[in-house]
Design an enzyme around this catalytic site. Structure first.
Site, PDB file in Angstrom:
ATOM      1  CE  LYS A 269      10.452  73.494  18.968  1.00 41.16           C
ATOM      2  NZ  LYS A 269       9.049  73.039  18.832  1.00 41.16           N
ATOM      3  CG  ASP A 274       9.409  68.157  22.257  1.00 39.18           C
ATOM      4  OD1 ASP A 274       9.587  68.012  23.489  1.00 39.18           O
ATOM      5  OD2 ASP A 274       8.434  68.754  21.768  1.00 39.18           O
ATOM      6  CE  LYS A 281       6.487  66.235  21.714  1.00 36.41           C
ATOM      7  NZ  LYS A 281       5.292  67.015  21.316  1.00 36.41           N
ATOM      8  CG  ASP A 292      10.103  70.021  18.145  1.00 37.94           C
ATOM      9  OD1 ASP A 292       9.366  70.650  17.368  1.00 37.94           O
ATOM     10  OD2 ASP A 292      10.047  70.145  19.385  1.00 37.94           O
ATOM     11  CG  ASP A 351       4.996  68.421  24.385  1.00 37.21           C
ATOM     12  OD1 ASP A 351       6.142  68.440  23.878  1.00 37.21           O
ATOM     13  OD2 ASP A 351       4.008  67.932  23.809  1.00 37.21           O
ATOM     14  CD  GLU A 353       9.652  71.677  23.197  1.00 34.66           C
ATOM     15  OE1 GLU A 353       9.842  71.746  21.969  1.00 34.66           O
ATOM     16  OE2 GLU A 353       8.620  71.207  23.706  1.00 34.66           O
ATOM     17  NE  ARG A 355       4.746  77.811  23.479  1.00 36.89           N
ATOM     18  CZ  ARG A 355       3.440  77.654  23.247  1.00 36.89           C
ATOM     19  NH1 ARG A 355       2.561  78.439  23.841  1.00 36.89           N
ATOM     20  NH2 ARG A 355       3.023  76.728  22.410  1.00 36.89           N
TER      21      ARG A 355
END
Length: 507
Positions: A269, A274, A281, A292, A351, A353, A355
């Site tokens: 990933k 993010d 967030k 991230d 949030d 994202e 996956r």
């Protein structure tokens, strides 16, 4: 870093500094005992007088070493002999090399291979010694106007008792040095700010890795036009609110004699920043969302390690990279996106994202007919609640693969913990409006995230490593950890051993 292995008497080794581990019970280890005899009981007297307390991680530099070939001694405490396990040895190593890194030393020698640690052999102790040396010498200071002087250590000599141990130590040190370099790359990519480390930057780093690999690594970069033509709409959806274009990065290493042998695939990933998107967030701590992409960083680091060790298997590293930002074009809660697999996914929280980029990557790698696929992601805060910051979360659709990864983590001392992926959890992803929702509510958040990914990984043995709690540290020691490069490297080395045992012999 050079890492010669010698069987000489430690009292005669000529080095700027000799690192000597000492137990608290007063019985010296073989190397320390020889040093003590040659120096008129220098070490013994320090212990007897209480000038050095060998509690775990305590270090003391002795600037002069009469009667010895070494210019200095560095004593490092191991604590109580009965409690000396893997964690204790690694803590002592970190303390020792942390002290070494602050000294103006080019070369040191160390005697850690004679420390008894359960059933761990010389190769393992040599490996973790080299890993610790690299860890201590790592610096990230390219944005410092006046960086501190860099550690000078360039040679670490491992002292062992006999030739059999020497062969093991050389093998372990080679792995440890390669893992150390891979971990350093992973940490650097993770530590870079989001305005530098973008999806395009990661693509450039893949090409740079290939350029230095003498043809051993082939790289393909899929830009947004290629992703759109492919139908990778989930990956594209995450990045559509950002000015930074998304990328799918594919790095192929073909080390097996048969280039068509089923590869082992690592999928990372790579969310380079993010913000949470429209589901924004909280501001506090949002700077850490540059981390991230640590799953992607670990794929880069492991591929670098693979290039250093050259295992005789095929390995493919895939990075799905995007930046998740709020914008008039950004995806919204309630949107429905058609994935590369053809499943329609309802977005309930932008949030979640990671996956989404991973699901298209998992569908993409099916074309390689893999022997195994492992994805690595800072996916869920629930993993931190469940496991804290010591174990990575592990979920899999194949029990044998899960056990292989658990064993690799124990061997590398980069451990994971197996969580269930039962069918009963899948219903939490039911949607009234699409084939499935991409989140399943608060209960079992780490498990339902893996349940979502499993819908796109049903054609091969697959495992998911949730490294949200292990990829970086906060606070005074804020920074990327480099995990789980050690685990992934050991997993691949184990697959090389397994493949060698099953390939037909040639007469």
């Amino acid at each position: 870093m050079e890492f010669p292995v010698l069987t000489v008497n430690p009292a005669k080794i000529e080095t700027a500094c000799l690192v000597v581990p000492v137990f608290k019970d007063g019985d010296l280890l073989p190397a320390a005992d020889k040093l003590d005899d040659a120096s008129e009981r220098l070490i013994g007297q320090l212990l007897d007088r209480g000038d050095f307390e060998p509690s775990l991680g305590n270090v003391q530099l002795i600037p002069f070493a009469p009667g010895l070939g070494a210019e200095r001694l560095l004593l490092v405490g191991l604590g109580e002999r009965a409690k000396c396990g893997e964690s204790q040895l690694i803590k002592a190593l970190d303390a020792a090399f942390g002290a070494i890194a602050k000294l103006p030393l080019d070369d040191v020698a160390a005697t850690f291979t004679d420390v008894p640690v359960g059933e761990r052999d010389t190769a393992w102790k040599a490996r973790v010694t080299l890993e610790a040396a690299h860890r201590a010498c790592y610096r990230f200071d390219e944005f410092k106007s006046e960086p501190a002087p860099a550690p000078r250590l360039s040679s670490l000599t491992l002292l062992v008792g006999d030739e059999d141990q020497a062969a093991q130590a050389e093998l372990g040190a080679r792995v440890g040095a390669a893992v150390g370099e891979g971990v350093s790359l992973t940490r650097t990519l993770g530590n870079l700010p989001g305005n530098v480390c973008t999806p395009r930057y990661l693509a450039d780093q893949a090409q740079r890795l290939a350029d230095g690999a003498d043809g051993a690594l082939n790289v393909e970069i899929l830009d947004e036009d290629a992703l759109e033509a492919l139908g990778a709409n989930a990956l594209l959806a995450v990045g559509q609110g950002s000015a930074e274009p998304s990328r799918l990065i594919v790095m192929e290493y073909r080390g097996a004699e048969d280039p068509e042998e089923a590869p082992h695939i690592l999928v990372g990933k790579g969310i380079t920043f993010d913000s949470g998107g429209i589901s924004l967030k909280p501001g506090a701590g949002m700077d850490e969302m540059k981390f991230d992409m640590c799953g992607a960083a670990s794929v880069f680091g492991t591929m670098k390690t693979v290039l250093g060790l050259k295992p005789r298997i095929n390995v493919i590293g895939v990075v799905a990279s995007a930046e998740n930002m709020p914008d008039g074009r950004a995806i919204k809660p309630g949107d429905i996106v058609k994935t590369l697999k053809g499943l329609n996914v309802e977005i309930l929280n932008t949030d979640a994202e990671g996956r989404m980029v991973l699901c298209d990557a998992l569908s993409y790698v099916e074309r390689f007919k893999p022997a195994s696929v492992v994805d690595i992601a800072t996916l869920t805060g629930a993993a931190i609640i469940a496991l804290g910051h010591h174990a990575s979360g592990l979920l899999s659709n194949d029990d044998d693969l899960a056990l292989d990864l658990l064993d690799a983590g124990e061997n590398a001392w980069d451990r994971a913990w197996h969580l269930p992926l039962w069918d009963e959890y899948q219903s939490q992803l039911d949607s009234n409006f699409a084939d499935l929702a991409h989140i399943g509510g608060r209960p079992a958040g780490t498990i339902t995230a893996a349940c979502f990914l499993s819908r796109f990984a049903d054609a091969y043995p697959w495992a998911h490593l949730d490294i949200a709690g292990t990829a970086w540290a906060s606070g005074d020691k804020k920074g990327a950890s480099g995990r789980p490069v050690g685990l992934l490297t050991q997993y691949l080395l184990d697959r090389e051993t397994e493949a060698a045992e099953t390939r037909p012999s040639v007469e």
